[in-house]
Each structure stands twice: as C-alpha cells, then as structure tokens.
Design a protein around this motif. Sequence first.
Motif, PDB file in Angstrom:
ATOM      1  N   GLU A  60       0.747  -1.927   0.099  1.00 16.40           N
ATOM      2  CA  GLU A  60       0.088  -0.043   0.159  1.00 16.40           C
ATOM      3  C   GLU A  60       0.448   1.042  -0.584  1.00 16.40           C
ATOM      4  O   GLU A  60       0.701   2.400  -0.923  1.00 16.40           O
ATOM      5  N   HIS A  61       1.097   1.440   0.992  1.00 17.55           N
ATOM      6  CA  HIS A  61       2.400   2.615   1.241  1.00 17.55           C
ATOM      7  C   HIS A  61       3.394   2.478  -0.173  1.00 17.55           C
ATOM      8  O   HIS A  61       3.745   3.880  -0.819  1.00 17.55           O
TER       9      HIS A  61
ATOM     10  N   GLU B 102       8.751   6.259  -0.990  1.00 21.72           N
ATOM     11  CA  GLU B 102       9.989   5.818  -0.977  1.00 21.72           C
ATOM     12  C   GLU B 102       9.882   4.353  -0.034  1.00 21.72           C
ATOM     13  O   GLU B 102       9.708   4.543   1.358  1.00 21.72           O
ATOM     14  N   TRP B 103      11.077   3.992  -0.229  1.00 19.11           N
ATOM     15  CA  TRP B 103      11.968   2.516   1.124  1.00 19.11           C
ATOM     16  C   TRP B 103      12.030   3.370   2.179  1.00 19.11           C
ATOM     17  O   TRP B 103      11.446   2.503   3.071  1.00 19.11           O
TER      18      TRP B 103
ATOM     19  N   ALA C  48       9.964   2.440   5.234  1.00 14.84           N
ATOM     20  CA  ALA C  48      10.838   1.406   6.802  1.00 14.84           C
ATOM     21  C   ALA C  48      10.222   2.815   7.973  1.00 14.84           C
ATOM     22  O   ALA C  48      10.535   2.458   9.160  1.00 14.84           O
ATOM     23  N   LEU C  49      10.515   4.474   7.641  1.00 17.65           N
ATOM     24  CA  LEU C  49       9.651   5.008   9.327  1.00 17.65           C
ATOM     25  C   LEU C  49       8.327   4.438   9.378  1.00 17.65           C
ATOM     26  O   LEU C  49       8.505   4.592  10.553  1.00 17.65           O
ATOM     27  N   HIS C  50       7.934   4.983   8.326  1.00 14.98           N
ATOM     28  CA  HIS C  50       6.520   4.596   9.003  1.00 14.98           C
ATOM     29  C   HIS C  50       6.342   3.019   9.323  1.00 14.98           C
ATOM     30  O   HIS C  50       5.310   3.234  10.293  1.00 14.98           O
ATOM     31  N   MET C  51       6.877   2.404   9.303  1.00 14.75           N
ATOM     32  CA  MET C  51       6.529   0.891   9.479  1.00 14.75           C
ATOM     33  C   MET C  51       7.265   0.771  10.857  1.00 14.75           C
ATOM     34  O   MET C  51       7.721  -0.515  11.732  1.00 14.75           O
ATOM     35  N   ASN C  52       8.517   1.558  11.178  1.00 13.50           N
ATOM     36  CA  ASN C  52       9.327   1.501  12.046  1.00 13.50           C
ATOM     37  C   ASN C  52      10.139  -0.145  12.443  1.00 13.50           C
ATOM     38  O   ASN C  52      10.517  -0.512  13.297  1.00 13.50           O
TER      39      ASN C  52
ATOM     40  N   TYR D 262      13.687  -5.025   6.240  1.00  9.52           N
ATOM     41  CA  TYR D 262      13.308  -5.513   6.468  1.00  9.52           C
ATOM     42  C   TYR D 262      11.394  -5.209   5.479  1.00  9.52           C
ATOM     43  O   TYR D 262      11.241  -6.745   4.986  1.00  9.52           O
ATOM     44  N   VAL D 263      11.741  -3.816   5.136  1.00 11.40           N
ATOM     45  CA  VAL D 263      11.052  -3.829   4.313  1.00 11.40           C
ATOM     46  C   VAL D 263      11.240  -4.377   3.103  1.00 11.40           C
ATOM     47  O   VAL D 263      10.071  -4.868   2.300  1.00 11.40           O
ATOM     48  N   TYR D 264      12.202  -5.137   2.423  1.00  8.81           N
ATOM     49  CA  TYR D 264      12.517  -4.881   1.471  1.00  8.81           C
ATOM     50  C   TYR D 264      12.239  -7.014   0.786  1.00  8.81           C
ATOM     51  O   TYR D 264      11.800  -7.413  -0.206  1.00  8.81           O
ATOM     52  N   LYS D 265      12.110  -6.864   2.175  1.00  8.75           N
ATOM     53  CA  LYS D 265      12.004  -9.455   1.960  1.00  8.75           C
ATOM     54  C   LYS D 265      10.375  -9.314   2.282  1.00  8.75           C
ATOM     55  O   LYS D 265      10.410  -9.288   2.107  1.00  8.75           O
ATOM     56  N   LYS D 266       9.595  -8.232   2.962  1.00  8.19           N
ATOM     57  CA  LYS D 266       8.334  -8.414   2.880  1.00  8.19           C
ATOM     58  C   LYS D 266       7.854  -8.146   1.555  1.00  8.19           C
ATOM     59  O   LYS D 266       6.775  -8.314   1.359  1.00  8.19           O
ATOM     60  N   HIS D 267       8.417  -6.865   0.301  1.00 13.54           N
ATOM     61  CA  HIS D 267       8.312  -6.898  -0.427  1.00 13.54           C
ATOM     62  C   HIS D 267       8.132  -7.831  -1.445  1.00 13.54           C
ATOM     63  O   HIS D 267       6.662  -8.413  -2.160  1.00 13.54           O
ATOM     64  N   ALA D 268       9.472  -8.667  -1.389  1.00 12.09           N
ATOM     65  CA  ALA D 268       9.419  -9.455  -2.200  1.00 12.09           C
ATOM     66  C   ALA D 268       8.649 -10.532  -1.726  1.00 12.09           C
ATOM     67  O   ALA D 268       7.725 -11.245  -2.982  1.00 12.09           O
TER      68      ALA D 268
END
Length: 160
Positions: A97-98, A105-106, A110-114, A119-125
């Motif tokens: 969604e973000h 941006e990545w 990451a800031l929004h998700m703390n 971690y964001v890249y892994k979740k994205h993949a």
Amino acid sequence: MTAQEYLEQAQLLDRQIDSKMMQLSRLRDLSTKTTSVMSDDVVSCTRNVHSLEDIMAAIMDMENEIRTDIQRAFDLKKEIADTIASLEDPNERLVLEHRYLNCLEWREIALHMNSSERYVYKKHASALKEISKILENVQSGAVSFSCIRSSLCDMVHSAK
C-alpha cells in the motif's frame, strides 16, 4: 505482466495525469496571452494559427481526457487495493500500500513501519510472490478480480 508491473500501473497512470495537467496549464496560459499593436502602419495580417477558439477547444478536450484518466486511475487503484487487501500478512499489505498506492520511497516505508529497509525489502519480495499467485489464479480463470473483493468468495475458493 509481472506482479510488480501490475502494481506499478497506478503510478504510471498518475504520472500521465500529472503530465496532462501540466499540458492543460500551458494551454490555459496560452489562452490568456494577448498581443495588441497600436500603430498607424498598415501591415499584412496572417491568420492567427492559435485562435482563442482552437485553444479553448483543446482545453476542453484535455479536461475531458484528464477526467477519463482520473476515473480509470480510481478504478485501477481500487482493484489494486482490493488485490493487496487479499494478502494474509498485514505487513506485506502495508508495504505494498505504501509503495504502490501512496508512492512512498523505501526509506519512508521503513520509517512508517518502524523497521529497517532490509525488512521492508523482504516483505516486498514475499508480497510480490503472493500477488503473482493471485494474478495467476485470475489469468487461469480460477478466481476473478471481483471475487477478490469478497471475503466470502475467498472462503469458497480456499475450501476447494
């Protein structure tokens, strides 16, 4: 079409709408430009290539195109949002969604998700893999996009 290409469609359409809005602004600027020459000299006049009527017609056409594109973008974003909402993992949903609906941006995600960018890249993949499965099911006819919107339909298909 890959999952990422599917999700990026909304961003591309947004950029196209922005471009048309800039073109519209230029047309409006052009419509307000007037020149008048006060002179006693008689000169040969040629037809104004950009008559005000032509410019106003172009403005109306551009406004109609933009309205149509905005409606398409709304419908597409709704479809993409529904597809994303069908993911089980809330963090995967949030990343997509973000990234694809909010155009973050990545680093911002990451800031929004703390969390870390890694971690964001892994979740994205992992989310893209799940979206790919959904798209394959839609293409094979096993499920439709309208079906994705219905949690009841999800329960019916998971029971198969």
